[in-house]
Design a protein around this motif. Structure first.
Motif, mmCIF file in Angstrom:
data_model
loop_
_atom_site.group_PDB
_atom_site.id
_atom_site.type_symbol
_atom_site.label_atom_id
_atom_site.label_comp_id
_atom_site.label_asym_id
_atom_site.label_seq_id
_atom_site.Cartn_x
_atom_site.Cartn_y
_atom_site.Cartn_z
ATOM 1 N N PHE A 121 0.809 -1.205 -0.027
ATOM 2 C CA PHE A 121 -0.058 0.091 -0.081
ATOM 3 C C PHE A 121 0.911 1.173 -0.037
ATOM 4 N N ILE A 152 2.616 9.592 2.419
ATOM 5 C CA ILE A 152 2.649 9.813 3.631
ATOM 6 C C ILE A 152 4.250 10.012 3.955
ATOM 7 N N CYS A 178 -5.502 8.355 3.720
ATOM 8 C CA CYS A 178 -6.365 9.654 4.107
ATOM 9 C C CYS A 178 -6.150 10.636 3.091
ATOM 10 N N TRP A 233 -1.145 15.120 4.643
ATOM 11 C CA TRP A 233 -0.305 15.032 5.655
ATOM 12 C C TRP A 233 0.516 16.195 5.939
ATOM 13 N N GLU A 273 -12.064 4.856 4.647
ATOM 14 C CA GLU A 273 -12.350 5.296 6.029
ATOM 15 C C GLU A 273 -13.076 6.542 6.142
ATOM 16 N N HIS A 289 -9.521 -1.931 7.597
ATOM 17 C CA HIS A 289 -8.180 -1.255 8.153
ATOM 18 C C HIS A 289 -8.020 -1.497 9.815
ATOM 19 N N GLU A 317 -5.080 -2.172 5.005
ATOM 20 C CA GLU A 317 -4.104 -1.536 5.985
ATOM 21 C C GLU A 317 -4.025 -2.388 7.361
ATOM 22 N N ALA A 334 0.704 -1.557 6.187
ATOM 23 C CA ALA A 334 0.711 0.053 5.980
ATOM 24 C C ALA A 334 1.306 0.791 7.287
ATOM 25 N N PRO A 335 2.010 1.877 6.911
ATOM 26 C CA PRO A 335 2.341 2.628 5.558
ATOM 27 C C PRO A 335 3.300 1.810 5.255
ATOM 28 N N TRP A 361 3.837 9.302 10.907
ATOM 29 C CA TRP A 361 3.306 8.158 10.917
ATOM 30 C C TRP A 361 4.276 6.992 11.306
HETATM 31 O O1 AHR Z 1 -1.665 4.363 6.773
HETATM 32 C C1 AHR Z 1 -1.820 5.580 7.571
HETATM 33 C C2 AHR Z 1 -3.270 6.069 7.507
HETATM 34 O O2 AHR Z 1 -3.884 5.257 8.028
HETATM 35 C C3 AHR Z 1 -3.809 5.878 6.171
HETATM 36 O O3 AHR Z 1 -3.721 7.156 5.378
HETATM 37 C C4 AHR Z 1 -5.317 5.794 6.533
HETATM 38 O O4 AHR Z 1 -6.064 5.217 5.546
HETATM 39 C C5 AHR Z 1 -5.327 5.091 7.973
HETATM 40 O O5 AHR Z 1 -6.148 5.770 8.983
#
Ligand code: AHR
Length: 607
Positions: free
Chosen positions: A22, A26, A206, A247, A339, A397, A426, A460-461, A471
């Protein structure tokens, strides 16, 4: 205890494409990351995004007189700001992180769009390598040249000296050596290729829905902070309108839909785009009631399928061919939304997308989703709707503690075999330690055991630039010239490069030792916008402190944010600042917390 395998029983068949990646922009994963462009803010379009404090000269140092201008002399309508030099000027770009990475002897392709009413000379320098170009006309023209690096460094600078008044835009420096010659940073692309992914989900996350309601910034007469719209990201790079992203930074779209499709093809993976559903998610609660706008987004999705698969005689197939790929990319799946926080509004829109896609492209799988969380009312509500509507597949997710992953290995054992298939788009275990990868590996055995229901899964990520992290944890980390995989990367690689054909059922006898929870979860559900907190503590009801942190070392030790219910960061080594909405949540990830709920003591500093 004893494990007995039953080779003669037929377990679930596992698709070759079960595991994928994925990619989301970000942690500077695109510009300053996978996209090999070395010049930051090459088109002088960085405008103040919500959180960035950017301006048109971000990334640049100017000596002499040069200012950014947005007027009728612009390069084109989608690349509106340019740099005007008056008299003469020296322009230095600092690239990303510590600077521009070069390797002695390697070739770097330079280009710039320029015009000058009385002619001008551009002297370009990259370390000791130089080139000169004469700007001979007052019509926008692209000037190119190559530079052979004379030093190996991760902190170089690109300098363009201009001797007379001129206008410049889209200043670019790209290493000649990119992955398969397609403009992506080789080591970062190779790390993903080594996983042999079955699919690439892109471009978010996101990032996809952000600003769905803001098609145009009327105050600035500028289309920005809008949702990720694929048409913004194709065609010549100098015509791709840059955009702020979810982001908190700008994206050039140099890595756009064509490049995502090309990359997927280059690594033998199916492309899996996520399209905005015109309902926001990720802590934002907005939906449109503008049917015309919804129809535009639906038509854009149909056009995307034509861009990917249509003949070169079709409108969008021709654009693909002009970009260098006459053959179709073979797009077979699209996901609608990510989401969304408003389940009713999301599902109503999704149904309209699906109806239009299926009417024109009945063989394309349309993936729905289950909202922002893996549990709770929204999740149940959306799953029920998806079942009732006969959705092809539902995107789930979740980010949780290692103990959650260990305890929920059987999650899919009870899923309805006649309902929609699952796309686990995710997931990641949230701890700072090796426990993550072990918990993920254990969990993945549960995914495979249920491979008749769970058809696809992606961690993810994917990427994190060490100097720009929104993140964590992330699978692959990098700086300007190096990259490395986490233990979770190695674990994914183990599974992804050894995908079985079929599950061999097994049974156990004897006492099964239940894993003990190794992390505790605390929810701070009243996290206010831009609030500051100090001395975060986890205490038991009898007052024992299990975890405390004054952030004095600049880190939030033992804490991690949960999923994307807002983001927060340590400021000035003193306190934690939350910078988004009221639903932010934090998770204590200390290994010595052994129950699931504790009181949290919050002490707010003066703001
Ligand atoms: O993977 C980071 C974020 O986590 C993604 O953008 C979102 O889909 C989820 O909340």
């Amino acid at each position: 205890y004893t494990i007995t395998v039953h080779p003669s029983d037929n377990g679930a068949a596992i698709d070759d494409s079960m595991y994928g990646v994925f990619f989301e922009d970000i942690n500077f994963a695109a510009d300053g990351g996978l996209y090999a462009e070395l010049v930051r803010n090459r088109s002088f379009e960085f405008l103040p995004a919500d959180r960035s404090g950017y301006n048109g000269l971000t990334g640049w140092t100017v000596t002499g007189t040069a200012t950014t201008v947005n007027d009728d002399a612009r390069l084109n309508d989608r690349n509106r700001t340019y740099l005007r030099v008056t008299g003469s000027a020296g322009l230095t770009n600092a690239g990303y992180n510590s600077g521009i990475a070069t390797k002695k002897g390697n070739i770097y392709d330079f280009s710039v769009w320029a015009r000058a009413d009385a002619g001008a000379t551009l002297n370009v320098a990259l370390g000791g390598a130089t080139l000169a170009r004469k700007v001979t006309t007052d019509t926008w023209t692209r000037y190119t040249g190559t530079l052979r690096a004379t030093t190996t460094t991760d902190a170089g600078r690109l300098t363009v000296s201009v001797d007379k008044s001129a206008r410049l835009d889209e200043v670019s420096l790209i290493p000649r050596d990119t992955y398969k010659g397609h403009g992506l940073r080789r080591d970062l692309a190779e790390k993903v290729a080594a996983l042999k992914p079955g699919f690439v989900r892109f471009p978010g996350g996101c990032l996809v829905n952000t600003g769905s309601m803001y098609g145009y910034d009327a105050a600035n007469n500028y289309p920005r902070a809008r949702s990720y719209q694929w048409k913004d990201t194709v065609g010549p790079v100098e015509t791709r309108a840059t955009n702020a992203n979810f982001w908190g930074y700008n994206q050039s779209y140099g890595l756009g839909y064509y490049e995502y499709f090309q990359f997927s093809e280059d690594i033998g993976a199916q492309p899996l785009p996520v399209l905005p559903a015109l309902v926001t998610g990720c802590g934002q609660n907005r939906a449109t009631n503008d049917p015309a706008l919804l129809q535009k987004y639906i038509q854009d999705t149909l056009d995307l399928i034509e861009f990917a698969n249509g003949p070169v005689t079709s409108t969008w197939g021709r654009v693909r061919a002009q970009m260098g790929h006459p053959k179709p990319f073979g797009l077979s799946k699209v996901a609608i939304g990510n989401e969304e926080n408003l389940p009713e509004e999301y599902f109503a829109n999704y149904l309209q997308f699906r109806a239009a896609i299926k009417a024109k492209y009945p063989n394309v799988t349309v993936i729905s989703n289950s909202g922002p969380d893996d549990t709770g009312a929204t999740f149940d509500n959306l799953w029920a709707k998806n079942k009732a509507a006969g959705s092809d597949m539902v995107d789930e997710h979740y980010y949780n503690s290692p103990s959650w992953f260990l305890q929920n290995n059987a999650r899919y054992d009870s899923y309805d075999r006649s309902g929609p298939k699952v796309f686990l788009g995710e997931y990641a275990s949230l701890d700072a330690k090796f426990a993550n990868s072990l918990a993920e590996a254990a969990y993945m055995t549960g995914l495979e055991r249920n491979a008749d229901v769970v058809k696809m899964a992606s961690y993810a990520p994917l990427y994190a630039n060490i100097d720009n992290v929104q993140w964590r944890p992330d699978l692959i980390w990098f700086d300007n010239d190096e990259s490395w995989g986490t233990t979770s990367y190695q674990m994914q690689k183990l599974f992804m490069t050894n995908v079985g054909d079929r599950v061999v059922p097994s049974t156990t006898t004897g006492a099964v030792v239940q894993p003990k929870p190794i992390t505790g979860r605390v929810g701070l559900s009243t996290w206010a916008t831009a609030a500051k907190y100090d001395d975060l503590k986890v205490t038991t009801p009898d007052g024992t402190t299990l975890l405390s942190d004054d952030f004095g070392d600049g880190n939030a030790d033992g804490w991690t944010s949960l999923s994307n219910r807002g983001t927060w960061s340590v400021q000035d080594g003193a306190y934690v600042q939350s910078d988004t909405a009221a639903t932010n949540t934090m998770v204590a990830a200390a290994t010595d917390i052994t129950a699931t709920d504790y009181d949290v003591t919050l002490k707010a500093t003066k703001t």
